[in-house]
Motif scaffolding. Structure first.
Motif, PDB file in Angstrom:
ATOM      1  N   SER A 178       0.941  -1.305   0.266  1.00 26.20           N
ATOM      2  CA  SER A 178      -0.105  -0.052  -0.064  1.00 26.20           C
ATOM      3  C   SER A 178       0.652   1.246   0.023  1.00 26.20           C
ATOM      4  CB  SER A 178      -0.861  -0.048   1.282  1.00 26.20           C
ATOM      5  OG  SER A 178      -0.292   0.076   2.386  1.00 26.20           O
ATOM      6  N   ARG A 179       2.013   1.229   0.342  1.00 28.54           N
ATOM      7  CA  ARG A 179       2.947   2.375   0.491  1.00 28.54           C
ATOM      8  C   ARG A 179       4.043   2.298  -0.386  1.00 28.54           C
ATOM      9  NH1 ARG A 179       3.811   3.741   6.853  1.00 28.54           N
ATOM     10  NH2 ARG A 179       1.632   4.207   7.297  1.00 28.54           N
ATOM     11  N   SER A 180       4.533   0.929  -1.024  1.00 27.82           N
ATOM     12  CA  SER A 180       6.025   0.871  -1.671  1.00 27.82           C
ATOM     13  C   SER A 180       5.490   0.091  -3.006  1.00 27.82           C
ATOM     14  CB  SER A 180       6.861   0.152  -1.068  1.00 27.82           C
ATOM     15  OG  SER A 180       7.316   0.668   0.214  1.00 27.82           O
ATOM     16  N   PRO A 181       5.716   0.642  -4.247  1.00 24.99           N
ATOM     17  CA  PRO A 181       5.568   0.205  -5.356  1.00 24.99           C
ATOM     18  C   PRO A 181       6.211  -1.205  -5.479  1.00 24.99           C
ATOM     19  CG  PRO A 181       7.230   1.877  -5.715  1.00 24.99           C
ATOM     20  CD  PRO A 181       6.497   1.990  -4.413  1.00 24.99           C
ATOM     21  N   GLY A 182       5.756  -2.107  -6.211  1.00 25.61           N
ATOM     22  CA  GLY A 182       6.438  -3.565  -6.479  1.00 25.61           C
ATOM     23  C   GLY A 182       7.173  -3.679  -7.769  1.00 25.61           C
ATOM     24  N   GLY A 183       7.691  -4.789  -8.002  1.00 25.53           N
ATOM     25  CA  GLY A 183       8.407  -4.958  -9.135  1.00 25.53           C
ATOM     26  C   GLY A 183       9.883  -5.107  -8.974  1.00 25.53           C
ATOM     27  N   PHE A 184      10.564  -5.588  -9.761  1.00 31.37           N
ATOM     28  CA  PHE A 184      12.073  -5.510  -9.785  1.00 31.37           C
ATOM     29  C   PHE A 184      12.584  -3.902  -9.833  1.00 31.37           C
ATOM     30  CE2 PHE A 184      16.479  -6.574 -11.022  1.00 31.37           C
ATOM     31  CZ  PHE A 184      17.022  -7.412 -10.122  1.00 31.37           C
ATOM     32  N   PHE A 185      12.067  -3.393 -10.598  1.00 29.56           N
ATOM     33  CA  PHE A 185      12.525  -1.872 -10.642  1.00 29.56           C
ATOM     34  C   PHE A 185      11.387  -1.216 -10.202  1.00 29.56           C
ATOM     35  CE2 PHE A 185      14.584  -4.289 -14.325  1.00 29.56           C
ATOM     36  CZ  PHE A 185      16.000  -3.893 -14.148  1.00 29.56           C
ATOM     37  N   PRO A 186      11.104  -0.911  -8.930  1.00 26.88           N
ATOM     38  CA  PRO A 186       9.928  -0.396  -8.279  1.00 26.88           C
ATOM     39  C   PRO A 186      10.120   1.266  -8.626  1.00 26.88           C
ATOM     40  CG  PRO A 186      11.517  -0.754  -6.540  1.00 26.88           C
ATOM     41  CD  PRO A 186      12.025  -1.604  -7.885  1.00 26.88           C
ATOM     42  N   HIS A 187      11.017   1.910  -8.901  1.00 26.77           N
ATOM     43  CA  HIS A 187      11.270   3.388  -8.906  1.00 26.77           C
ATOM     44  C   HIS A 187      11.712   3.461 -10.537  1.00 26.77           C
ATOM     45  CE1 HIS A 187      10.362   4.109  -5.056  1.00 26.77           C
ATOM     46  NE2 HIS A 187      11.219   3.409  -4.618  1.00 26.77           N
ATOM     47  N   GLY A 188      11.592   2.395 -11.245  1.00 30.78           N
ATOM     48  CA  GLY A 188      12.059   2.694 -12.548  1.00 30.78           C
ATOM     49  C   GLY A 188      13.525   3.087 -12.785  1.00 30.78           C
ATOM     50  N   ALA A 189      13.874   3.494 -14.180  1.00 33.95           N
ATOM     51  CA  ALA A 189      15.346   3.707 -14.535  1.00 33.95           C
ATOM     52  C   ALA A 189      16.102   4.917 -13.798  1.00 33.95           C
ATOM     53  CB  ALA A 189      15.344   3.984 -16.279  1.00 33.95           C
ATOM     54  N   VAL A 190      15.060   5.789 -13.403  1.00 30.27           N
ATOM     55  CA  VAL A 190      15.618   6.941 -12.320  1.00 30.27           C
ATOM     56  C   VAL A 190      16.386   6.229 -11.221  1.00 30.27           C
ATOM     57  CG1 VAL A 190      15.013   9.028 -11.217  1.00 30.27           C
ATOM     58  CG2 VAL A 190      14.244   8.488 -13.551  1.00 30.27           C
ATOM     59  N   GLY A 191      15.441   5.490 -10.659  1.00 30.50           N
ATOM     60  CA  GLY A 191      15.938   4.869  -9.282  1.00 30.50           C
ATOM     61  C   GLY A 191      17.040   4.039  -9.488  1.00 30.50           C
ATOM     62  N   VAL A 192      17.292   3.272 -10.630  1.00 28.28           N
ATOM     63  CA  VAL A 192      18.315   2.458 -10.877  1.00 28.28           C
ATOM     64  C   VAL A 192      19.739   3.159 -11.276  1.00 28.28           C
ATOM     65  CG1 VAL A 192      19.322   0.760 -12.538  1.00 28.28           C
ATOM     66  CG2 VAL A 192      17.158   0.519 -11.859  1.00 28.28           C
ATOM     67  N   PHE A 193      19.564   4.434 -11.581  1.00 32.56           N
ATOM     68  CA  PHE A 193      20.736   5.256 -12.027  1.00 32.56           C
ATOM     69  C   PHE A 193      21.057   6.193 -10.767  1.00 32.56           C
ATOM     70  CE2 PHE A 193      19.793   4.411 -16.378  1.00 32.56           C
ATOM     71  CZ  PHE A 193      20.932   4.073 -16.976  1.00 32.56           C
ATOM     72  N   ASN A 194      20.000   6.352 -10.010  1.00 35.69           N
ATOM     73  CA  ASN A 194      20.376   7.114  -8.649  1.00 35.69           C
ATOM     74  C   ASN A 194      21.040   6.020  -7.600  1.00 35.69           C
ATOM     75  OD1 ASN A 194      19.431   9.689  -9.448  1.00 35.69           O
ATOM     76  ND2 ASN A 194      17.587   9.311  -8.666  1.00 35.69           N
ATOM     77  N   GLY A 195      20.601   5.059  -7.696  1.00 33.68           N
ATOM     78  CA  GLY A 195      21.265   3.976  -6.960  1.00 33.68           C
ATOM     79  C   GLY A 195      22.664   3.852  -7.438  1.00 33.68           C
ATOM     80  N   ALA A 196      22.876   3.877  -8.714  1.00 33.94           N
ATOM     81  CA  ALA A 196      24.223   3.354  -9.321  1.00 33.94           C
ATOM     82  C   ALA A 196      25.380   4.645  -8.667  1.00 33.94           C
ATOM     83  CB  ALA A 196      24.229   3.404 -10.923  1.00 33.94           C
ATOM     84  N   ALA A 197      24.845   5.911  -8.709  1.00 33.49           N
ATOM     85  CA  ALA A 197      25.721   6.837  -8.045  1.00 33.49           C
ATOM     86  C   ALA A 197      25.872   6.769  -7.049  1.00 33.49           C
ATOM     87  CB  ALA A 197      24.789   8.377  -8.512  1.00 33.49           C
ATOM     88  N   MET A 198      24.819   6.143  -6.004  1.00 31.27           N
ATOM     89  CA  MET A 198      25.224   6.065  -4.428  1.00 31.27           C
ATOM     90  C   MET A 198      26.186   4.606  -4.386  1.00 31.27           C
ATOM     91  SD  MET A 198      22.554   5.587  -1.145  1.00 31.27           S
ATOM     92  CE  MET A 198      22.604   7.174  -0.877  1.00 31.27           C
ATOM     93  N   VAL A 199      26.079   3.554  -4.938  1.00 37.67           N
ATOM     94  CA  VAL A 199      26.896   2.470  -4.857  1.00 37.67           C
ATOM     95  C   VAL A 199      28.199   2.635  -5.581  1.00 37.67           C
ATOM     96  CG1 VAL A 199      24.839   1.078  -4.589  1.00 37.67           C
ATOM     97  CG2 VAL A 199      25.847   1.312  -6.833  1.00 37.67           C
ATOM     98  N   TYR A 200      28.424   3.586  -6.511  1.00 36.85           N
ATOM     99  CA  TYR A 200      29.767   3.835  -7.046  1.00 36.85           C
ATOM    100  C   TYR A 200      30.746   3.962  -5.940  1.00 36.85           C
ATOM    101  CZ  TYR A 200      33.271   5.288 -10.464  1.00 36.85           C
ATOM    102  OH  TYR A 200      34.203   5.450 -11.180  1.00 36.85           O
ATOM    103  N   LEU A 201      30.472   4.543  -4.885  1.00 35.03           N
ATOM    104  CA  LEU A 201      31.522   4.860  -3.675  1.00 35.03           C
ATOM    105  C   LEU A 201      32.140   3.729  -3.257  1.00 35.03           C
ATOM    106  CD1 LEU A 201      29.262   7.265  -1.468  1.00 35.03           C
ATOM    107  CD2 LEU A 201      30.568   8.000  -3.418  1.00 35.03           C
ATOM    108  N   SER A 202      31.438   2.532  -3.577  1.00 38.79           N
ATOM    109  CA  SER A 202      31.875   1.189  -2.966  1.00 38.79           C
ATOM    110  C   SER A 202      33.197   0.786  -3.785  1.00 38.79           C
ATOM    111  CB  SER A 202      31.101   0.213  -2.970  1.00 38.79           C
ATOM    112  OG  SER A 202      29.798   0.363  -2.278  1.00 38.79           O
ATOM    113  N   TYR A 203      33.243   1.300  -5.201  1.00 37.42           N
ATOM    114  CA  TYR A 203      34.212   1.074  -6.058  1.00 37.42           C
ATOM    115  C   TYR A 203      35.469   1.718  -5.958  1.00 37.42           C
ATOM    116  CZ  TYR A 203      31.115  -1.921  -8.862  1.00 37.42           C
ATOM    117  OH  TYR A 203      30.133  -2.978  -8.962  1.00 37.42           O
ATOM    118  N   ILE A 204      35.643   3.088  -5.062  1.00 33.66           N
ATOM    119  CA  ILE A 204      36.757   3.876  -4.905  1.00 33.66           C
ATOM    120  C   ILE A 204      37.826   3.068  -4.291  1.00 33.66           C
ATOM    121  CG2 ILE A 204      37.334   5.936  -3.882  1.00 33.66           C
ATOM    122  CD1 ILE A 204      34.749   7.225  -4.726  1.00 33.66           C
ATOM    123  N   GLY A 205      38.860   3.248  -4.879  1.00 28.03           N
ATOM    124  CA  GLY A 205      40.098   2.389  -4.213  1.00 28.03           C
ATOM    125  C   GLY A 205      40.641   1.822  -5.356  1.00 28.03           C
ATOM    126  N   TYR A 206      40.310   1.453  -6.543  1.00 31.94           N
ATOM    127  CA  TYR A 206      41.213   0.914  -7.505  1.00 31.94           C
ATOM    128  C   TYR A 206      42.295   2.004  -8.085  1.00 31.94           C
ATOM    129  CZ  TYR A 206      38.382   3.400 -10.888  1.00 31.94           C
ATOM    130  OH  TYR A 206      37.717   4.542 -11.538  1.00 31.94           O
TER     131      TYR A 206
END
Length: 619
Positions: free
Chosen positions: A272-300
């Motif tokens: 009732s409060r959260s959308p379902g599906g594998f991509f609940p927030h669409g492409a925008v959510g996936v790319f915003n998430g990519a910007a956040m998790v990119y921090l985990s790659y810093i170090g190479y």
């Protein structure tokens, strides 16, 4: 002109702006002509600051100069003892720290949902593109300076100093913060509330500076001793710790798949409060998430600073850097999938996603202690790699003449930059002792992302514009500085426009936002296609080059601009303050030290080709 200045042929080049014919400036001098011999001499030097800036700010060195005379200022050579498996281990150790245990939950809960798996894949591709750019420089210029050396031979002294100074500050502050977090994770592993029991409260000091963390200081000093003793032994220690850490991660992944439910990948806890599906927030959510998790790659990027200690740079560096990024991407995607199977994305604790997922399960609460132990090992390996990298950055900055030469010395017995390692180790320990540094995410990564952006631009510029200090490589053209600079400017502006449209354009009226994004992307693609068709390459790498030139580095530029646009305002305020402070240091000290070194002949020499160590094999 100062006494003793004279024109001479040299590998040090000055282009005032790019495109102007460069000349070498050398000469002889004495200690009596030093800008820092007395207050009167320093005053005279300050009066000549504008002329010295115009002469030194855009001064670049040839690759063969960095490989020979500049490197010789460290005295003894660093030992070439590393192979590709050492680099893979260092890359894994540098990237797989404690950050992944936090960023995965935040990205899944706030942006991507179960699609965080795809976010990690996208971020891994971004990291791989940047790694290609680093690799071309590291193979052609296997010295310890990393991005500082790459930018110095391409854009000159001032650009290299500003980026290098910011990068060192990022390393020092983040290492201090990570060391303090080690105390908390170690406490979790043994079931102790470490922040309250292992830290000493000093009454009378302001909040944020009154928690003395002796554990963090001890960890930093022990790692400092280790990296001063031997790079190869440090690599072995890192390899052992990283192997154990990877076993912990594989264990967590296995537990997640075993106790998880695939239906959680598409079903929220509260429909009732959260959308379902594998991509609940669409492409925008996936790319915003990519910007956040990119921090985990810093170090190479720290791996590239090991290039001076690699036996076979042309073979080992591409495998080591790219291989570590690919392996880390696979591990991160599996970790994200297992976490999303354990809990619906809207039930994930963004602060402690993995330990929180296991605490509520019967007979699985003990797994949170295992996660604390694994995160502690990850902190140790990431600290070791980061401290290895920061010392080598400072060592090469000292070689360049813009910082005291004492920092550039390599100990002949250990073959490591002991002075730079000890100086930064003590500085980092002092910060970690008192200061609560909550900068593990956005405040840490802006300087690194900016350097990634600059290195990608430098690869394109060096390939197509060449360098006044180096002849065009066989099969290359004559160089086109202004067309290359124009292309890089237009492309960066197109990437910036795309980022602003993505962040600020309203979703309504329908189609306007999508139209702006398509227009900006089309402009960027057209700019790359036109540049590739009309401007020939000025040089071709002899050993290893970025494939798909200029598309791959252009994609790296675009993605780094996009990721920079995802950061918050305090990140840019901090970046501006650090950059202004670094510029002040350059104007008041570094440009005069560099000018004195040039006048005395320490930055000049008589020709000389590219020098290889006996232990360095180029094939």
């Amino acid at each position: 002109m100062d006494k003793g200045a004279a024109l001479a042929s040299s590998d040090v080049v000055h282009h005032h702006p790019p495109g102007v014919t460069a000349i070498g400036i050398g000469g002889t001098g004495s200690s009596s002509s030093s800008s820092f011999a007395s207050w009167r001499a320093y005053g005279r030097a300050l009066e000549q600051t504008p002329r010295r800036l115009s002469r030194r700010a855009f001064a670049s060195t040839a690759a063969r100069e960095e490989m020979s005379r500049v490197r010789s200022r460290s005295g003894a050579d660093m030992a070439r003892a590393l192979r590709w498996w050492d680099l893979v281990g260092l890359g894994l150790g540098g990237m797989v720290g404690a950050g992944v245990f936090v960023t995965t939950g935040r990205a899944a809960r706030l942006y991507s949902g179960p699609g965080v798996v795809v976010s990690y894949a996208i971020a891994g591709l971004c990291a791989l593109l940047s790694a290609f750019c680093y690799t071309e420089f590291a193979v052609d210029l296997p010295v310890a300076g990393g991005a500082f050396s790459y930018l110095r031979v391409t854009f000159g002294e001032l650009a290299a100093f500003l980026t290098g100074a910011n990068l060192i500050m990022e390393y020092v502050f983040s290492n201090a913060a990570v060391a303090r977090s080690f105390t908390a994770y170690l406490g979790t592993a043994v079931g102790v509330d470490a922040p309250s029991q292992w830290r000493i409260t000093v009454h009378g000091l302001p909040d944020g500076f009154n928690q003395v963390d002796l554990v963090a200081v001890a960890v930093i000093l022990l790692i400092t001793v280790c990296i001063c003793y031997s790079t190869k032994e440090s690599s072995v220690v890192n390899m052992v710790l990283t192997a154990v850490h990877v076993v912990f991660i594989l264990f967590i992944i296995g537990m997640g798949f075993r106790h998880g439910d695939a239906r959680n990948l598409t079903r929220p806890a509260d429909p009732s409060r959260s959308p379902g599906g594998f991509f609940p927030h669409g492409a925008v959510g996936v790319f915003n998430g990519a910007a956040m998790v990119y921090l985990s790659y810093i170090g190479y990027d720290a791996v590239s600073t090991m290039a001076e200690e690699v036996q076979r740079p042309a073979r080992d560096i591409p495998v080591g850097v790219s291989g570590s990024v690919v392996l880390v991407t696979v591990l991160y995607c599996l970790m994200a999938a297992s976490m999303c199977m354990l809990l619906p994305y809207d039930a994930i604790d963004p602060e402690a996603p993995f330990s929180g997922a296991f605490k509520g399960r019967e007979r699985c609460a003990w797994v949170s202690n295992v996660i604390g132990a694994g995160a502690s090992l990850g902190i140790l390996t990431s600290l070791m790699v980061a401290m290895l990298g920061q010392a080598r950055y400072l060592c090469v900055i000292g070689r360049s003449g813009v910082m005291p030469a004492w920092l550039a010395r390599v100990n002949p017995r250990t073959a490591t930059p002991v002075n730079a390692s000890a100086f930064l180790g003590v500085f980092t320990a002092a910060l970690a002792l008192f200061t609560e540094l909550d900068i593990l995410l956005n405040l840490v990564c802006i300087g690194t992302l900016f350097v990634f952006y600059m290195v990608a631009n430098a690869v394109v510029y060096r390939r197509y514009a060449g360098s006044g200090s180096e002849p065009a490589a066989r099969g290359g053209g004559g160089g086109a500085r202004w067309p290359t600079l124009a292309f890089l400017t237009v492309f960066s502006l197109a990437a910036l426009a795309f980022t602003l449209a993505w962040k600020l354009a309203p979703p309504e009226p329908r189609g306007v936002r999508a139209g702006l994004l398509v227009a900006c992307a089309a402009l960027a693609v057209a700019a790359v296609a036109a540049f590739k068709a009309r401007v020939p390459q000025a040089r071709v790498p002899e050993l290893w080059g970025v494939p798909g030139m200029p598309w791959v580095p252009a994609a790296s530029v675009f993605l780094n601009v996009f990721l920079l646009g995802s950061l918050d305002r305090p990140s840019y305020v901090r970046f501006a303050i650090f950059s202004a402070a670094a510029l002040l240091v350059y104007v008041l000290y570094s440009v005069h030290a560099s000018y004195d070194a040039e006048e005395s002949g320490r930055l000049d020499g008589d020709g000389g080709g590219k020098v290889q160590d006996e232990a360095c094999t180029v094939v």
